[in-house]
Design a protein around this motif. Structure first.
Motif, PDB file in Angstrom:
ATOM      1  N   SER A 185      61.378  54.053  11.377  1.00 46.91           N
ATOM      2  CA  SER A 185      60.464  54.993  11.582  1.00 46.91           C
ATOM      3  C   SER A 185      59.459  55.226  10.211  1.00 46.91           C
ATOM      4  O   SER A 185      58.534  55.737  10.209  1.00 46.91           O
ATOM      5  CB  SER A 185      60.843  56.526  11.821  1.00 46.91           C
ATOM      6  N   TYR A 186      59.676  54.468   9.315  1.00 40.43           N
ATOM      7  CA  TYR A 186      59.142  54.672   7.958  1.00 40.43           C
ATOM      8  C   TYR A 186      58.790  52.995   7.533  1.00 40.43           C
ATOM      9  O   TYR A 186      59.172  52.000   7.762  1.00 40.43           O
ATOM     10  CB  TYR A 186      60.056  55.147   6.864  1.00 40.43           C
ATOM     11  N   PRO A 187      57.717  53.015   6.614  1.00 40.93           N
ATOM     12  CA  PRO A 187      57.295  51.619   6.242  1.00 40.93           C
ATOM     13  C   PRO A 187      58.077  51.044   5.420  1.00 40.93           C
ATOM     14  O   PRO A 187      58.633  51.529   4.448  1.00 40.93           O
ATOM     15  CB  PRO A 187      55.825  51.831   5.753  1.00 40.93           C
ATOM     16  N   HIS A 188      58.189  49.681   5.293  1.00 36.70           N
ATOM     17  CA  HIS A 188      59.099  49.057   4.544  1.00 36.70           C
ATOM     18  C   HIS A 188      58.380  48.154   3.466  1.00 36.70           C
ATOM     19  O   HIS A 188      57.162  47.715   3.649  1.00 36.70           O
ATOM     20  CB  HIS A 188      59.872  47.695   5.243  1.00 36.70           C
ATOM     21  N   VAL A 189      59.077  47.932   2.289  1.00 38.73           N
ATOM     22  CA  VAL A 189      58.437  47.105   1.199  1.00 38.73           C
ATOM     23  C   VAL A 189      59.364  45.802   1.424  1.00 38.73           C
ATOM     24  O   VAL A 189      60.292  45.666   1.474  1.00 38.73           O
ATOM     25  CB  VAL A 189      58.617  47.691  -0.125  1.00 38.73           C
ATOM     26  N   LEU A 190      58.555  44.482   1.264  1.00 37.12           N
ATOM     27  CA  LEU A 190      58.911  43.348   1.576  1.00 37.12           C
ATOM     28  C   LEU A 190      58.810  42.404   0.074  1.00 37.12           C
ATOM     29  O   LEU A 190      57.563  42.632  -0.392  1.00 37.12           O
ATOM     30  CB  LEU A 190      58.295  42.499   2.726  1.00 37.12           C
ATOM     31  N   VAL A 191      59.606  41.704  -0.279  1.00 37.01           N
ATOM     32  CA  VAL A 191      59.582  40.870  -1.588  1.00 37.01           C
ATOM     33  C   VAL A 191      59.246  39.576  -1.187  1.00 37.01           C
ATOM     34  O   VAL A 191      60.129  39.017  -0.428  1.00 37.01           O
ATOM     35  CB  VAL A 191      60.856  41.090  -2.339  1.00 37.01           C
ATOM     36  N   SER A 192      58.068  39.061  -1.567  1.00 35.73           N
ATOM     37  CA  SER A 192      57.636  37.530  -1.387  1.00 35.73           C
ATOM     38  C   SER A 192      56.653  37.090  -2.496  1.00 35.73           C
ATOM     39  O   SER A 192      55.616  37.671  -2.507  1.00 35.73           O
ATOM     40  CB  SER A 192      56.953  37.671   0.088  1.00 35.73           C
ATOM     41  N   GLY A 193      57.119  35.916  -2.761  1.00 34.74           N
ATOM     42  CA  GLY A 193      56.368  35.467  -4.055  1.00 34.74           C
ATOM     43  C   GLY A 193      55.088  34.907  -3.492  1.00 34.74           C
ATOM     44  O   GLY A 193      54.142  34.523  -4.124  1.00 34.74           O
ATOM     45  N   ARG A 194      55.330  34.427  -2.265  1.00 36.09           N
ATOM     46  CA  ARG A 194      53.919  33.592  -1.430  1.00 36.09           C
ATOM     47  C   ARG A 194      53.238  34.672  -0.651  1.00 36.09           C
ATOM     48  O   ARG A 194      52.453  34.255   0.124  1.00 36.09           O
ATOM     49  CB  ARG A 194      54.568  32.613  -0.928  1.00 36.09           C
ATOM     50  N   GLY A 195      53.454  35.910  -0.628  1.00 37.87           N
ATOM     51  CA  GLY A 195      52.502  37.089  -0.054  1.00 37.87           C
ATOM     52  C   GLY A 195      53.015  36.941   1.684  1.00 37.87           C
ATOM     53  O   GLY A 195      52.021  37.458   2.392  1.00 37.87           O
ATOM     54  N   GLU A 196      54.016  36.552   2.071  1.00 32.34           N
ATOM     55  CA  GLU A 196      54.513  36.332   3.346  1.00 32.34           C
ATOM     56  C   GLU A 196      54.757  37.887   3.840  1.00 32.34           C
ATOM     57  O   GLU A 196      55.381  38.786   3.094  1.00 32.34           O
ATOM     58  CB  GLU A 196      55.684  35.549   3.611  1.00 32.34           C
ATOM     59  N   VAL A 197      54.427  38.202   5.135  1.00 27.55           N
ATOM     60  CA  VAL A 197      54.732  39.555   5.849  1.00 27.55           C
ATOM     61  C   VAL A 197      55.855  39.610   6.680  1.00 27.55           C
ATOM     62  O   VAL A 197      56.012  40.741   7.177  1.00 27.55           O
ATOM     63  CB  VAL A 197      53.354  40.165   6.413  1.00 27.55           C
ATOM     64  N   HIS A 198      56.340  38.510   6.924  1.00 22.99           N
ATOM     65  CA  HIS A 198      57.814  38.610   7.686  1.00 22.99           C
ATOM     66  C   HIS A 198      58.775  37.886   6.644  1.00 22.99           C
ATOM     67  O   HIS A 198      58.673  37.084   6.009  1.00 22.99           O
ATOM     68  CB  HIS A 198      57.634  37.684   8.821  1.00 22.99           C
ATOM     69  N   GLY A 199      60.116  38.645   7.219  1.00 19.00           N
ATOM     70  CA  GLY A 199      61.456  38.054   6.401  1.00 19.00           C
ATOM     71  C   GLY A 199      62.487  37.857   7.412  1.00 19.00           C
ATOM     72  O   GLY A 199      62.222  37.884   8.547  1.00 19.00           O
ATOM     73  N   ALA A 200      63.630  37.676   6.724  1.00 17.20           N
ATOM     74  CA  ALA A 200      65.061  37.365   7.606  1.00 17.20           C
ATOM     75  C   ALA A 200      65.084  38.595   8.600  1.00 17.20           C
ATOM     76  O   ALA A 200      65.456  38.463   9.501  1.00 17.20           O
ATOM     77  CB  ALA A 200      66.340  37.023   6.539  1.00 17.20           C
ATOM     78  N   LEU A 201      64.885  39.541   8.123  1.00 15.70           N
ATOM     79  CA  LEU A 201      65.097  41.073   8.742  1.00 15.70           C
ATOM     80  C   LEU A 201      64.221  40.870  10.158  1.00 15.70           C
ATOM     81  O   LEU A 201      64.762  41.225  11.231  1.00 15.70           O
ATOM     82  CB  LEU A 201      64.856  42.347   8.259  1.00 15.70           C
ATOM     83  N   ASP A 202      63.009  40.525   9.787  1.00  8.28           N
ATOM     84  CA  ASP A 202      62.096  40.591  11.307  1.00  8.28           C
ATOM     85  C   ASP A 202      62.847  39.514  12.327  1.00  8.28           C
ATOM     86  O   ASP A 202      62.515  39.853  13.477  1.00  8.28           O
ATOM     87  CB  ASP A 202      60.721  40.116  10.852  1.00  8.28           C
ATOM     88  N   GLU A 203      63.151  38.635  11.970  1.00  7.74           N
ATOM     89  CA  GLU A 203      63.963  37.646  13.078  1.00  7.74           C
ATOM     90  C   GLU A 203      65.018  38.372  13.772  1.00  7.74           C
ATOM     91  O   GLU A 203      65.388  38.150  14.830  1.00  7.74           O
ATOM     92  CB  GLU A 203      64.376  36.594  12.324  1.00  7.74           C
ATOM     93  N   VAL A 204      65.756  39.127  13.060  1.00  8.57           N
ATOM     94  CA  VAL A 204      67.097  39.942  13.528  1.00  8.57           C
ATOM     95  C   VAL A 204      66.642  41.071  14.357  1.00  8.57           C
ATOM     96  O   VAL A 204      66.813  41.215  15.597  1.00  8.57           O
ATOM     97  CB  VAL A 204      67.833  40.561  12.434  1.00  8.57           C
ATOM     98  N   LEU A 205      65.581  41.750  14.037  1.00  8.65           N
ATOM     99  CA  LEU A 205      65.038  42.720  14.685  1.00  8.65           C
ATOM    100  C   LEU A 205      64.102  42.221  16.050  1.00  8.65           C
ATOM    101  O   LEU A 205      64.546  42.783  17.088  1.00  8.65           O
ATOM    102  CB  LEU A 205      63.848  43.395  13.910  1.00  8.65           C
ATOM    103  N   ALA A 206      63.842  40.981  16.031  1.00 13.00           N
ATOM    104  CA  ALA A 206      63.072  40.422  17.234  1.00 13.00           C
ATOM    105  C   ALA A 206      64.247  40.037  18.356  1.00 13.00           C
ATOM    106  O   ALA A 206      64.026  40.307  19.350  1.00 13.00           O
ATOM    107  CB  ALA A 206      62.388  39.200  16.807  1.00 13.00           C
TER     108      ALA A 206
END
Length: 294
Positions: A185-206
């Motif tokens: 329900s709340y926005p997330h902060v993601l760490v990416s040195g290359r500016g990516e907007v998807h991470g390991a969690l997004d694959e799990v959530l999908a």
């Protein structure tokens, strides 16, 4: 042999004066050696470019082979073992910021006791492919981070196994009754040195038919705790990326869905296997990481 040693320095520095300083030679002598190498290999090797000099394609191809040849000659000659206390050497080490925050201080303390003449140059993380290329080119001695795979000439060992935690400010509205719905329900902060907007969690959530909103992307983990303290942002972070001194004011919880952890490896090129300084830094870093894995 002498020409090849000079050429190795010239190709690494891409600069005649710096190569001369590194080898303790005069600039005219180094320039003369470069001309002899150009004649020997039938190529310019170094060409003038904007802001300095650049390697020719032939020099780029020659560089790793030259380093391998010189390393092989060192092994054949088998110089006497140097005492750790007598080592005078610079070792170039790549580490992600969160790993450096965890391991660098105890590593430096340990080296100051066992090999005080060793100097470290710590370089920033720009992704596994860049690290592998630097190890192969010889511009880097050791790299500590996540390496799912490595080439045939790259050696690696596991330093530690990392898992994920959820972090937010301690009085965040999602803390009470925390579950998947409140998390998303709340926005997330993601760490990416290359500016990516998807991470390991997004694959799990999908796989669960869910998505999250990534409200902020930042380039390193050290920026995250202060951001969490001053906002409603939530972060999924490697557990060790939140140092003990950064946990004040934060709620640290288990993820409401299983997110697989990962291994942190130390990698080096096989040509560095016989380098006493590099070997000692690698061994010491392994011991330091082992202490933090307990």
């Amino acid at each position: 042999m002498n020409l090849l040693v000079v050429l190795d320095a010239l190709l690494e520095e891409a600069h005649v004066s710096r190569a001369a300083d590194r080898l303790g030679l005069s600039q005219p002598a180094t320039s003369s050696a470069l001309e002899r190498c150009r004649h020997l290999f039938g190529d310019r090797l170094l060409e003038r470019a904007a802001g300095g000099m650049r390697l020719t394609p032939k020099a780029e191809a020659l560089r790793p082979r030259l380093k391998d040849a010189l390393a092989g000659l060192v092994d054949v000659l088998a110089p006497p073992e140097v005492l750790l206390a007598d080592l005078r050497q610079t070792v170039r080490l790549l580490m992600a910021d969160s790993l450096a925050a965890l391991l660098l201080a105890p590593l430096v303390a340990a080296l100051s006791r066992t090999a005080p003449g060793l100097d470290l140059v710590v370089q920033p993380w720009h992704g596994a492919p860049a690290a592998m290329e630097a190890l192969t080119r010889g511009t880097l001695d050791l790299a500590a981070s996540v390496f799912p795979s490595a080439g045939p000439d790259i050696c690696r060992k596991e330093l530690l196994r990392e898992g994920y935690v959820v972090a937010m400010r301690h009085d965040h509205p999602a803390v009470t009754g925390f579950d998947l719905d409140r998390w998303l329900s709340y926005p997330h902060v993601l760490v990416s040195g290359r500016g990516e907007v998807h991470g390991a969690l997004d694959e799990v959530l999908a796989r669960h038919g869910r998505v999250r909103r990534v409200g902020l992307v930042v380039p390193n983990f050290l920026l995250v705790p202060p951001l969490l303290l001053g906002s409603d942002l939530i972060a999924l972070l490697p557990g060790r990326s939140i140092a003990s001194g950064m946990r004040d004011g934060l709620a640290v919880l288990e993820p409401p869905v299983a997110v697989e952890g990962f291994s942190v490896h130390l990698a080096w090129h096989r040509r560095r296997e016989g380098d006493a300084g590099v070997r000692h830094v690698a061994t010491t870093l392994g011991e330091v990481a082992g202490a933090h894995a307990l």
